[in-house]
Design an enzyme around this catalytic site. Structure first.
Site, short mmCIF file in Angstrom:
data_model
loop_
_atom_site.label_atom_id
_atom_site.label_comp_id
_atom_site.label_asym_id
_atom_site.label_seq_id
_atom_site.Cartn_x
_atom_site.Cartn_y
_atom_site.Cartn_z
N LYS A 107 0.83 -1.22 0.00
CA LYS A 107 0.00 0.00 0.00
C LYS A 107 0.86 1.27 0.00
O LYS A 107 0.63 2.18 -0.77
CB LYS A 107 -0.94 -0.03 1.21
CG LYS A 107 -2.04 -1.09 1.06
CD LYS A 107 -2.97 -1.14 2.23
CE LYS A 107 -2.41 -1.87 3.42
NZ LYS A 107 -2.09 -3.29 3.24
N ILE A 108 1.86 1.31 0.88
CA ILE A 108 2.69 2.53 0.97
C ILE A 108 3.63 2.62 -0.24
O ILE A 108 3.74 3.67 -0.87
CB ILE A 108 3.48 2.56 2.30
CG1 ILE A 108 2.50 2.62 3.48
CG2 ILE A 108 4.44 3.75 2.34
CD1 ILE A 108 3.11 2.38 4.85
N ASP A 168 9.66 -7.03 -4.67
CA ASP A 168 8.59 -7.50 -3.78
C ASP A 168 8.40 -8.98 -4.03
O ASP A 168 8.74 -9.47 -5.11
CB ASP A 168 7.28 -6.73 -4.08
CG ASP A 168 6.28 -6.83 -2.93
OD1 ASP A 168 5.87 -7.96 -2.59
OD2 ASP A 168 5.93 -5.79 -2.35
N PRO A 184 7.37 -4.85 5.40
CA PRO A 184 7.16 -5.05 6.85
C PRO A 184 8.40 -5.72 7.44
O PRO A 184 9.18 -6.33 6.71
CB PRO A 184 5.95 -5.99 6.91
CG PRO A 184 5.95 -6.71 5.60
CD PRO A 184 6.60 -5.81 4.59
N THR A 187 11.34 4.39 5.99
CA THR A 187 10.19 4.71 6.85
C THR A 187 9.47 3.42 7.24
O THR A 187 8.35 3.46 7.74
CB THR A 187 9.18 5.66 6.15
OG1 THR A 187 8.74 5.02 4.95
CG2 THR A 187 9.77 7.02 5.83
N ARG A 205 10.71 -0.11 9.01
CA ARG A 205 11.06 -0.45 10.38
C ARG A 205 12.58 -0.40 10.49
O ARG A 205 13.28 -0.80 9.55
CB ARG A 205 10.56 -1.86 10.75
CG ARG A 205 9.07 -1.95 11.07
CD ARG A 205 8.71 -1.26 12.38
NE ARG A 205 7.29 -1.35 12.70
CZ ARG A 205 6.37 -0.44 12.38
NH1 ARG A 205 6.71 0.64 11.72
NH2 ARG A 205 5.11 -0.61 12.73
N ASP A 216 12.97 7.44 9.43
CA ASP A 216 11.90 7.77 10.38
C ASP A 216 11.81 6.70 11.46
O ASP A 216 11.08 6.85 12.43
CB ASP A 216 10.56 7.87 9.61
CG ASP A 216 9.42 8.30 10.51
OD1 ASP A 216 9.56 9.37 11.16
OD2 ASP A 216 8.40 7.59 10.58
N GLU A 229 14.83 2.11 18.58
CA GLU A 229 13.96 3.26 18.90
C GLU A 229 13.10 3.05 20.15
O GLU A 229 12.66 4.02 20.77
CB GLU A 229 13.08 3.64 17.71
CG GLU A 229 11.98 2.63 17.37
CD GLU A 229 11.12 3.09 16.19
OE1 GLU A 229 11.66 3.32 15.10
OE2 GLU A 229 9.89 3.18 16.37
N HIS A 248 9.86 8.53 14.13
CA HIS A 248 8.69 7.70 13.82
C HIS A 248 7.43 8.57 13.75
O HIS A 248 6.46 8.30 14.45
CB HIS A 248 8.53 6.59 14.88
CG HIS A 248 7.83 5.38 14.33
ND1 HIS A 248 8.20 4.11 14.64
CD2 HIS A 248 6.78 5.26 13.49
CE1 HIS A 248 7.40 3.25 14.02
NE2 HIS A 248 6.52 3.95 13.31
#
Ligand code: NAD
Length: 335
Positions: free
Chosen positions: A153-154, A173, A206, A232, A234, A258, A263, A295
């Site tokens: 999606k992103i 992918d 992911p 952005t 993980r 990000d 973190e 984040h």
């Protein structure tokens, strides 16, 4: 339903209250979920957690003992929860599968533009009335090759935006998206080939066992000199030490991040008076070609509204003893 929201931030509480419309009895705690704070959930049928919460096996067992039946994540990623343990113990878990892919993709582009056009340094100089332009040279994005790792999606929105900039798109992918091929002329390739050809690499996979430290010394060695890397997704999708090495030897020209592998316990907190004892973060923060945000790619009004509405929707379904389509656990499945 009585619900405890862990890691509640001041900025999100009004959105959750607005979406709830007093249907559920919701309490908020600023504490993150951990095996120590699980006790706070005593007396609650459901809890809600965010990406900095840790729902490991022991925590899930405790939550089960305390009577928690439902966990609704206010995030897309669910690498911080042991779904197997939850399924086995009969705790239903749901996430917010898509709250605004635009928020994250647009933030990735913001990092890219700020790094390429050296906006932070430029603004710093102007603030000091130094209008010298030396060392502020960037490059046109038009005609450059962008490698998009993860075209879900992103990643798909990232394709749309970068196509608008006139970039050539390479994708990696496990599943190819034919719509992206048709609309934005993306070419799927191996990760190694993507690294060899891309001027910019943006990560949107992911975190899972296959993607853990996917970007490491070996892959970095194939990258073009001066590549811009944007993460952005993980923190642990990259090997941070290898990336720092790549930045030091000039292989990586700039890094926008990000998310950061260490973190937890640092991001989302004011640590200005109590600096994190973290050499990697200190090194990254000291580099002029590294731009870090804490984040906050998700932090748009639209995303917060959607997160709150989907969180309440998940609770509504469970309250009616219905399944929600956002469910991640398969309760009836054998472990
Ligand atoms: P998505 O599930 O729609 O897309 C993920 C894509 O990655 C899919 O196309 C999938 O096939 C692909 N993928 C999975 N495993 C892979 C592998 N081993 N190799 C190659 N490709 C693989 O998810 P999304 O909504 O696009 O979100 C992506 C990630 O972004 C989330 O999992 C989350 O970690 C991160 N995220 C970050 C923020 C933030 O605030 N920084 C906010 C939301 C999401």
């Amino acid at each position: 339903m009585k619900v405890l929201v862990y890691s509640a931030k001041d900025f999100e509480i009004p959105y959750i209250e607005e979406a709830n419309k007093r249907k559920h009895k919701i309490d908020f705690t600023k504490d993150a979920l951990s095996s120590e704070t699980a006790m706070k959930a005593i007396g609650y049928e459901a809890i809600s957690i965010f990406s900095a919460d840790e729902a490991c096996f022991i925590t899930i067992e405790k939550l089960k003992d305390f009577g928690v039946k439902y966990i609704t994540l206010r995030s897309v990623g669910y690498d911080n929860i042991n779904l197997r343990a939850a399924s086995r113990l009969g705790i239903r878990v749901a996430n917010v599968p898509a709250y605004s892919p635009y928020a994250i993709a647009e933030h990735s582009v913001a990092l890219l533009l700020a790094l390429n056009r050296k906006l932070i340094e430029s603004n710093f100089r102007v603030n000091h009335y130094n209008f010298n332009l030396n060392n502020l040279v960037g490059f046109d994005l038009n005609d450059k090759t962008v490698g998009i790792v993860g075209t879900g999606k992103i990643g798909a929105i990232m394709c749309k935006i970068m196509h608008g900039f006139g970039c050539k798109l390479l994708g990696y992918d496990i599943e190819e998206n034919n719509t992206l091929k048709e609309y934005y002329n993306i070419t799927y390739t191996s990760l190694k080939a993507l690294c060899k050809q891309a001027d910019i690499i943006s990560l949107h996979v992911p975190l899972n066992t296959e993607t853990h430290q996917l970007i490491n010394e070996d892959l970095i060695s194939f990258m073009k000199d001066g590549v811009i890397l944007i993460n952005t997704a993980r923190g642990s999708v990259v090997n941070t030490e290898d990336v720092i090495q790549g930045l030091k030897n000039g292989k990586i020209g700039a890094l926008g991040m990000d998310v950061y592998e260490n973190e937890k316990g640092v991001f989302f907190k004011d640590r200005s008076q109590n600096l994190p004892n973290d050499d990697l973060l200190l090194k990254l923060n000291a580099m002029p070609n590294v731009l870090i945000t804490g984040h906050h790619a998700f932090l748009t009004e639209e995303a917060l509204t959607n997160i709150a509405e989907t969180t309440i929707y998940n609770l509504d379904c469970w309250n009616l003893r219905k399944e929600t389509e956002n469910e991640l656990t398969e309760i009836n499945q054998e472990p």
